[in-house]
Design a protein around this motif. Structure first.
Motif, mmCIF file in Angstrom:
data_model
loop_
_atom_site.group_PDB
_atom_site.id
_atom_site.type_symbol
_atom_site.label_atom_id
_atom_site.label_comp_id
_atom_site.label_asym_id
_atom_site.label_seq_id
_atom_site.Cartn_x
_atom_site.Cartn_y
_atom_site.Cartn_z
ATOM 1 N N ARG A 61 -13.631 -0.605 -4.106
ATOM 2 C CA ARG A 61 -13.041 0.278 -2.604
ATOM 3 C C ARG A 61 -12.632 1.454 -3.374
ATOM 4 N NH1 ARG A 61 -9.221 -3.442 0.817
ATOM 5 N NH2 ARG A 61 -9.808 -1.870 2.079
ATOM 6 N N LYS A 62 -13.654 2.618 -3.291
ATOM 7 C CA LYS A 62 -13.214 3.788 -4.173
ATOM 8 C C LYS A 62 -12.037 4.646 -3.341
ATOM 9 C CE LYS A 62 -16.824 6.328 -5.084
ATOM 10 N NZ LYS A 62 -18.402 7.088 -5.183
ATOM 11 N N GLU A 63 -12.181 4.463 -1.997
ATOM 12 C CA GLU A 63 -10.899 5.239 -1.313
ATOM 13 C C GLU A 63 -9.336 4.899 -1.691
ATOM 14 O OE1 GLU A 63 -11.354 1.571 0.973
ATOM 15 O OE2 GLU A 63 -12.735 3.171 0.134
ATOM 16 N N LEU A 64 -9.148 3.354 -2.320
ATOM 17 C CA LEU A 64 -8.224 2.943 -2.532
ATOM 18 C C LEU A 64 -7.564 3.003 -3.959
ATOM 19 C CD1 LEU A 64 -8.192 -0.563 -0.965
ATOM 20 C CD2 LEU A 64 -6.726 1.223 -0.135
ATOM 21 N N LEU A 65 -8.830 3.214 -4.767
ATOM 22 C CA LEU A 65 -8.672 3.487 -6.238
ATOM 23 C C LEU A 65 -8.294 5.033 -6.314
ATOM 24 C CD1 LEU A 65 -8.967 2.790 -9.022
ATOM 25 C CD2 LEU A 65 -11.429 3.518 -8.991
#
Length: 339
Positions: A61-65
């Motif tokens: 989950r790129k946006e959370l990272l």
């Protein structure tokens, strides 16, 4: 100094987090709890007196990272996050490639965007396959691994080699042999879900009566007692090697670094030797049965870890018996915890 530890509530990750905190690093953990449990966070705090910052999500989950990197001044990463069951990886290869490689690439993209260096990758001796000569050193030719899990480790290494070269980054690949044991406090250890894939948790669960008997896969290997031989390294020794490798990267004057180290004891022990050592260390009998060999299992693998001793000032110090004693204490703690 803030260090991101992915998979930091897992088996090796949690022990490494303790060692990082003991060496005055601020630790930020990202772990999706797919192969760990939330109580480990409390136990890390109980051991160290400090509670790491924790984010429960999947690294794909790129946006959370991105939000984690925006919230903290991260100066390095130790990447443990991966699916790791060899057998399951053969049944669900796409899940393994997606999880293990996409998560790695997402972290590296953040490093590239933010001009961060100092990356340590949790690799494996599986990249060597069945080596032609023993002991295995870092110059031993790599072979195509038998499992999709092993292939993700080899592909991860290749991605990181390109990453280091193209973007001038400091990277260390740590190839470990067979981690065993638990923290001396008995508050951290291996938490296999379902039937264990690894020998030692299966031994401890058999000793505890959870499993009826231990299955030994093959007694017709060309070894001294016919059972497969591996290099079993104590998990806390392994954790200390990660801290030593991180300090070396942080202290490096070079813009681009690619270091590779084997982490093992330099000694091979057969399956039957481990069973007998466990019985001796803990005064417990282990009933076992001999089964046919498992597909993909190699005959013998043990490390030459001289390079790590020379360059990191690290070597394995804990005996097989002491490692097995700690793992039995951990099993007893788990039993008490569930009652």
């Amino acid at each position: 100094m803030s260090i991101l530890v992915t998979g930091g509530l897992g088996y090796i990750g949690s022990h490494t987090v303790v060692e990082l905190i003991n060496n005055n690093f601020e630790v930020i953990i990202v772990d999706d709890l797919s192969n760990s449990e939330k109580f480990i966070l409390n136990n890390i705090e109980e051991i160290t007196g400090k509670r790491p910052i924790f984010y429960p999500f999947d690294l794909t989950r790129k946006e959370l990272l991105t939000q984690v990197f925006e919230a903290h001044n991260i100066e390095g990463c130790i990447n443990f996050a991966a699916f790791k069951a060899v057998g399951e990886s053969m049944e669900k290869p796409l899940d393994y490639y997606e999880n293990n490689l996409f998560s790695l690439i997402n972290i590296l993209q953040e490093f590239r965007k933010r001009n961060i260096s100092n990356f340590i990758f949790s690799s494996s001796c599986t990249v060597y396959g069945q080596a032609d000569e023993m002991p295995i050193d870092e110059n031993t030719p790599l072979k195509e691994p038998e499992s999709s899990y092993g292939k993700t480790k080899q592909m991860g290494e290749e991605i990181l080699k390109d990453f280091s070269k193209a973007y001038q980054k400091r990277v260390t690949l740590l190839r470990y042999f067979n981690p065993i044991g638990a923290h001396p406090s008995a508050l951290l250890g291996e938490l296999p879900s379902g039937i264990p894939n690894n020998l030692v948790p299966y031994v401890t669960q058999t000793a505890a009566g959870i499993r009826e008997k231990l299955s030994i896969w093959g007694d017709d290997y060309p070894t001294e007692d016919g059972t497969a031989v591996r290099d079993y390294i104590y998990v806390l020794d392994l954790a200390k090697a990660h801290v030593a490798a991180l300090k070396k990267l942080l202290n490096s004057q070079e813009e681009t670094v690619l270091d590779i180290y084997n982490l093992g004891t330099g000694k091979g022990s057969s399956v039957l030797e481990v069973v007998k050592a466990f019985e001796l260390a803990n005064d417990v009998a282990i009933p076992y049965q001999i089964c046919p060999r498992r597909e993909g299992d190699i005959t013998i693998a043990y490390a030459n870890a001289d390079k790590a001793e020379k360059e990191l000032g690290w070597k394995s110090e804990t005996t097989l018996e002491e490692s097995l004693r700690t793992t039995w204490e951990w099993q007893k703690y788990l039993k008490e915890r569930t009652h």
